[in-house]
Write an enzyme that holds these catalytic residues in place. Structure first.
Site, PDB file in Angstrom:
ATOM      1  N   ASN A   7       0.873  -1.177   0.000  1.00 51.50           N
ATOM      2  CA  ASN A   7       0.000   0.000   0.000  1.00 51.50           C
ATOM      3  C   ASN A   7       0.913   1.231   0.000  1.00 51.50           C
ATOM      4  OD1 ASN A   7      -1.713   2.087   0.574  1.00 51.50           O
ATOM      5  ND2 ASN A   7      -2.750   1.072   2.273  1.00 51.50           N
ATOM      6  N   ARG A  61      -2.490  -1.981  -3.609  1.00 52.82           N
ATOM      7  CA  ARG A  61      -3.675  -1.137  -3.427  1.00 52.82           C
ATOM      8  C   ARG A  61      -3.586   0.014  -4.425  1.00 52.82           C
ATOM      9  NH1 ARG A  61      -4.877   3.522   0.902  1.00 52.82           N
ATOM     10  NH2 ARG A  61      -7.036   3.824   0.304  1.00 52.82           N
ATOM     11  N   HIS A 150     -12.752   3.301  -0.356  1.00 52.70           N
ATOM     12  CA  HIS A 150     -12.722   2.388   0.799  1.00 52.70           C
ATOM     13  C   HIS A 150     -13.429   1.070   0.467  1.00 52.70           C
ATOM     14  CE1 HIS A 150     -12.450   5.977   3.823  1.00 52.70           C
ATOM     15  NE2 HIS A 150     -11.241   5.476   3.620  1.00 52.70           N
ATOM     16  N   ARG A 211     -10.501  16.512   6.076  1.00 50.88           N
ATOM     17  CA  ARG A 211     -11.308  16.787   4.876  1.00 50.88           C
ATOM     18  C   ARG A 211     -12.715  17.218   5.277  1.00 50.88           C
ATOM     19  NH1 ARG A 211     -10.260  11.245   1.876  1.00 50.88           N
ATOM     20  NH2 ARG A 211      -8.534  10.938   3.299  1.00 50.88           N
ATOM     21  N   GLU A 355      -7.799  -4.417   5.566  1.00 51.37           N
ATOM     22  CA  GLU A 355      -7.767  -4.198   4.121  1.00 51.37           C
ATOM     23  C   GLU A 355      -6.680  -5.031   3.452  1.00 51.37           C
ATOM     24  OE1 GLU A 355      -8.110  -0.072   5.389  1.00 51.37           O
ATOM     25  OE2 GLU A 355      -8.931   0.334   3.404  1.00 51.37           O
TER      26      GLU A 355
END
Ligand code: ADP
Length: 583
Positions: A7, A61, A150, A211, A355
């Site tokens: 990742n 990823r 996601h 964010r 993940e």
């Protein structure tokens, strides 16, 4: 099979070596302070340190797969180009992902590399959920739609939750909430993502660490005018969210402490965050027409009992009630990944996400799928609306002596075009006006309609290949200058593929063969049987189906199909025989 999961972020590389069959993590770690200059060095170091273990595949990823990918995909030059074409959609993420892939391919050139996309799980959302209400041509030209992110986490925790409940994910409507530094919610209806809170980029939806999540687009315009585009980007992505509201911190642990000490901005940040999540639970449940479970995950979802309580209070009207003691006691980890915190029919579960494990599983699956893949080119599909072909004589009756067809736009098959001229087709039960003529004129009249049209008109059209109209159904055509009663010519076109002799060789088929074509990766997968192969050197590769057939598969304008070969075909035949027997 040992899968190395990588990742690559803009400043860090996370890696895990996972046994994809058992799900066990063999090694894992993180390298921080990565820059463009030491990327290759860092990846080579990670791989050489894993030297004692055999690595069978690498799963990468990749944040944005755009409209290209609805599942994990083995990386080749074409896939790499498609990932590069998504850089404008994820300028912060995809470049790092691409560098990571390149460096890892160099270090491990002999194993398959697979791209696992954050967007893929949402790639089959219905259009009503993925479309922004802006002009369609602008959206299309710039690939502007709601992609969602996601995905690996949402899919993984939904599956873990279903397994915990002893139910099939196909029987459940689950709202999954991934609340970490980035936050998003998803509506997972019977195993598929049908709505999500993030959109074109990971900026839409919930309030996040830095964010903003949803803001009126007018806010963006005003800020861009005052601060410039770059500073607005920076402000909304890096200075907003929990950090922006509190003015103090983006980490919820710090904010909870500050709020307890009486800091008003931190209290407000926590309240706005919780309020937005609550609002979206309702919205996502409504997208599915009901809800069986809520799943919370990510650093905040897994760890903050306080935030879970704020989010889930007063939701009894949705059938959601949390048990406060269970909520406070809930602890999840890889060895104990699910905790139930509800005392209601709608289950509320805290689920540890993983993940890397999901990426390893998908990498394994993609490699398995690639082995059975035929490696042949996909077939573009064109949808034919009802239309009419006419003879020069019929044209003269319908539009007057000496009338010439006026081309409106060219069709994909060379030399053919749609015309400005339209006629009415009249059956015993009703008429359909405004049916376009396709040019040039032909030696016989032919009217091609769908089964739905057939019922409307009150006629019985046989399924025929184009040109074979002998003994087909009668129909009346009416133009501005006259009417013709055709004794035959009305057909329901048999689905077919146009191809050149070179294409036929590529697919291993001949003119007149009947084949099956599978539509995969759309909203509703469908396999068409009885598809006629038509080979001519002037043809362009394309499968033609009518509007009913396209609707059945919910095809957009850019669909593609894949030919199914004999080994798979035999399996399919036995399945349909079984279904036919049950009727
Ligand atoms: P990412 O989205 O980067 O994977 P995580 O899922 O690890 O991030 O979530 C990180 C966030 O989770 C932190 O910023 C913090 O706000 C929150 N968090 C982690 N542990 C706790 C805790 N015990 N209490 C409250 N918040 C926590």
């Amino acid at each position: 099979m040992a899968v190395l999961v990588i990742n690559c972020g803009s400043s860090s590389i996370k890696f895990s070596l996972i046994d994809a069959s058992s799900g066990q993590t063999i090694e894992s770690g993180k390298q921080e302070r990565i820059t463009e200059n030491n990327y290759e060095e860092s990846i080579t170091k990670i791989i050489s340190e894993l030297g004692s273990h055999q690595i069978h595949a690498v799963g990468h990823r990749v944040v944005h797969g755009g409209a290209h990918f609805t599942k994990a995909t083995v990386i080749d030059d074409e896939v790499m180009q498609a990932i590069e074409s998504c850089v404008p959609l994820a300028p912060l993420h995809n470049p790092a992902n691409i560098t990571g892939i390149r460096c890892a391919q160099k270090a491990l050139p002999d194993v398959p590399h697979v791209a696992v996309f954050d967007t893929a799980f949402h790639g089959r959302m219905p259009r009503r959920a993925s479309t922004y209400a802006i002009p369609g041509d602008v959206a299309k030209a710039h690939n502007i739609k709601r992609y969602g992110f996601h995905g690996t986490s949402h899919e993984f925790v939904a599956q873990r939750a279903a397994a915990f409940l002893g139910r099939a994910v196909e029987d459940l409507r689950i709202v999954t909430l991934h609340l970490g530094n980035g936050c998003s919610g998803a509506a997972i209806e019977f195993g598929r993502s049908v709505d999500t809170t993030m959109g074109l980029t990971p900026l839409e939806g919930l309030v996040m660490g830095t964010r903003s999540g949803d803001v009126d687009a007018g806010v963006v315009l005003q800020l861009a005018k005052k601060l410039g585009v770059e500073e607005t980007d920076n402000l909304l992505n890096r200075k907003s969210g929990l950090l922006g509201i509190s003015g103090k911190a983006s980490d919820l642990r710090d904010l909870e402490q500050l709020a307890a000490d009486g800091h008003d901005g931190s209290r407000l940040a926590i309240n706005v965050f919780a309020h937005r999540v609550r609002k979206y639970i309702g919205a996502l449940a409504t997208s599915m027409g009901g809800i069986d479970a809520v799943v919370l995950t990510g650093g905040i979802g897994e760890n903050s009992a306080n935030m879970r309580q704020r989010i889930l209070q007063r939701l009894e009207f949705l059938g959601i009630r949390i048990d406060e003691d269970k909520n406070i006691d809930a602890r999840v980890s890889e060895s104990n990944p699910v905790a139930r915190i509800s005392s209601s029919k709608v289950e509320v579960l805290v689920v540890a996400t993983n993940e890397a494990l999901q990426i390893a599983k998908e990498t394994n699956r993609a490699i398995g799928a690639a082995v059975t893949d035929t490696g042949r080119r996909p077939i573009p599909i064109a949808v034919s609306a009802r239309h009419v072909h006419v003879t020069p004589e019929a044209l003269a009756i319908l539009f007057g002596e000496g009338h010439e067809l006026t081309p409106y736009k060219p069709l994909s098959q060379p030399g053919q075009y749609a015309c400005e001229e339209k006629v009415s087709i009249i059956g015993p039960r009703s008429r359909i006006d405004g049916v376009r003529i396709l040019g040039p004129t032909r030696p016989g009249c032919q009217v091609e309609i769908s089964r739905t049209d057939e019922f409307a008109l009150g006629v019985d059209a046989p399924v025929r290949r184009s040109g074979k109209v002998k003994g087909s159904a009668p129909i009346t055509l009416e133009g501005p200058k006259g009417k013709i009663n055709l004794e035959e010519g009305l057909i329901c076109a048999r689905r077919h593929i146009h191809m050149t002799p070179e294409d036929a060789e590529h697919y291993g088929v001949s003119d007149g063969d009947e084949v099956e074509v599978a539509i995969r990766g759309g909203v509703r997968d469908l396999t068409f049987g009885d598809v006629l192969v038509r080979v001519k050197s002037s043809y362009k590769l394309e499968m033609h189906i009518d509007t009913d057939e396209a609707n059945a598969a919910e095809l957009g304008r850019t669909a593609e199909g894949a030919l199914i070969y004999n080994d798979v075909y035999e399996e399919q035949v036995s399945v349909s025989a079984e279904i036919a027997g049950k009727r």
